[in-house]
Design a protein around this motif. Structure first.
Motif, short mmCIF file in Angstrom:
data_model
loop_
_atom_site.label_atom_id
_atom_site.label_comp_id
_atom_site.label_asym_id
_atom_site.label_seq_id
_atom_site.Cartn_x
_atom_site.Cartn_y
_atom_site.Cartn_z
N GLY A 18 0.82 -1.21 0.00
CA GLY A 18 0.00 0.00 0.00
C GLY A 18 0.85 1.26 0.00
N SER A 22 1.02 4.00 -2.96
CA SER A 22 0.75 5.39 -2.59
C SER A 22 1.87 6.30 -3.08
CB SER A 22 0.61 5.52 -1.07
OG SER A 22 -0.51 4.81 -0.59
N ALA A 278 -7.74 1.23 1.54
CA ALA A 278 -7.15 0.06 2.19
C ALA A 278 -7.91 -0.31 3.46
CB ALA A 278 -5.68 0.33 2.50
#
Length: 344
Positions: A18, A22, A278
């Protein structure tokens, strides 16, 4: 399952991936946004300055996408296989547009003819827009859920990808990247182009705020599973609150013409939106719209603990190195764009 600081290895790897994606959204986001805005610049000098603003960094920013794909393959092979099988056609379009964006940037200034440069300008802008919309379309479908059976095979059709919610997410992503790119360009330019970009920054910010508000309402009303985690764990509401405050700070800093702080807030918004997705999905990575029992989670879609431990070690070493290199490049090419014989 083995744990580190109270979290199992699969969850840690979920957080690492994640973070990588990002980083990609923040870094390549302003590149794509700058490309989407490219045709708004009418003069040759303005277009060259806009290209040279991202010229030293755009290809390095794409490294984060490669790292993210490799990390997904290593940590969650079932997820990797399912996503690339389900999104085969969108990913092919995405790859073709990546190629066209790259050659548009590199080929544009190789010949002086006006038609040559206009052709590659259009190619650069259109490919950037389609890339952004493709990313948003994929994200929108993942948020909403895919038609997966018990063997994780996708049972939908290509037309199913173009559902109203996914299209809404696609245009929200486009609005975010256009704002992000406009703020970056205004930091890198001066004189007439700077003046024009101050107007573009305001317009793209309005566009994003409207899309952000609309998407938030639609998600709460029609994608209720995204709010479930926040209802179960109330302190998670800190993330949407921070996202709203960061969006408000963008408009505040733009009004004060403090574009560096606006860019930092824009990057924070991008990261927080990824966090919101998420948190809303966890522990699912791909939710099955056929039956929630067929969903791929961080547990049934991950590699073995031994594999996760090894690749997590590589990530702990490798990601900071890439981040350091990225920081070095931005520091080296800081300041306003100046055209010379080596410029695009």
């Amino acid at each position: 399952m083995e744990t580190i600081l109270g979290l199992n290895l699969a969850t840690w790897w979920f957080l690492v991936i994640g973070g990588i994606f990002s980083g990609y959204a923040i870094l390549d986001g302003f590149d794509l946004g700058a490309g989407a805005l490219h045709l708004f610049f009418n003069k040759e000098e303005s277009r060259r300055k806009a290209l040279n603003a991202i010229g030293p960094v755009w290809d390095g920013n794409e490294v984060w996408l490669v790292i993210g794909g490799g990390a997904l393959f290593a940590g969650f092979p079932v997820v990797y296989a399912t996503i690339f099988s389900a999104f085969y056609e969108p990913f092919m379009i995405f790859l073709v547009m990546l190629i066209f964006r790259a050659i548009s940037i590199e080929f544009r200034s190789k010949e002086p003819m006006l038609w040559w440069r206009k052709t590659w300008d259009i190619s650069y802008s259109v490919s950037s827009i389609i890339l952004t919309l493709s990313l948003g379309l994929i994200l929108g479908n993942i948020i909403q859920g895919l038609a997966l059976d018990q063997n994780y095979f996708y049972k939908g059709t290509l037309g199913d990808f173009f559902n109203p919610y996914a299209i809404l997410i696609a245009f929200t992503t486009l609005s975010l990247f256009m704002m992000h790119g406009a703020i970056y360009l205004v930091m890198k330019t001066e004189n007439r182009l700077y003046a024009k970009l101050t107007v573009i920054v305001k317009n793209t910010t309005i566009f994003f705020v409207l899309m952000f508000a609309l998407t938030s309402v639609v998600t709460l009303l029609y994608v209720p599973h995204m709010a479930k985690r926040y209802q179960e764990v109330p302190y998670m509401f800190a993330f949407p609150v921070l996202a709203i405050l960061a969006v408000a700070n963008i408009t505040r800093q733009i009004a004060k013409r403090k574009y560096r702080y606006a860019f930092m807030s824009s990057a924070l918004v991008t990261a927080l939106l990824m966090v919101l997705v998420a948190v809303g999905l966890f522990p699912n990575i791909i939710l099955s719209s056929i039956d929630p029992a067929y969903s791929i989670t961080v547990h049934n879609g991950s590699s073995t603990d031994k594999s996760l431990k090894i690749i997590l070690l590589f990530a702990v070493i490798g990601v900071p190195i890439v981040a350091t290199y990225t920081t070095f490049v931005f520091w080296t090419f800081r300041g306003k764009v100046k055209l010379d014989d080596a410029s695009y």
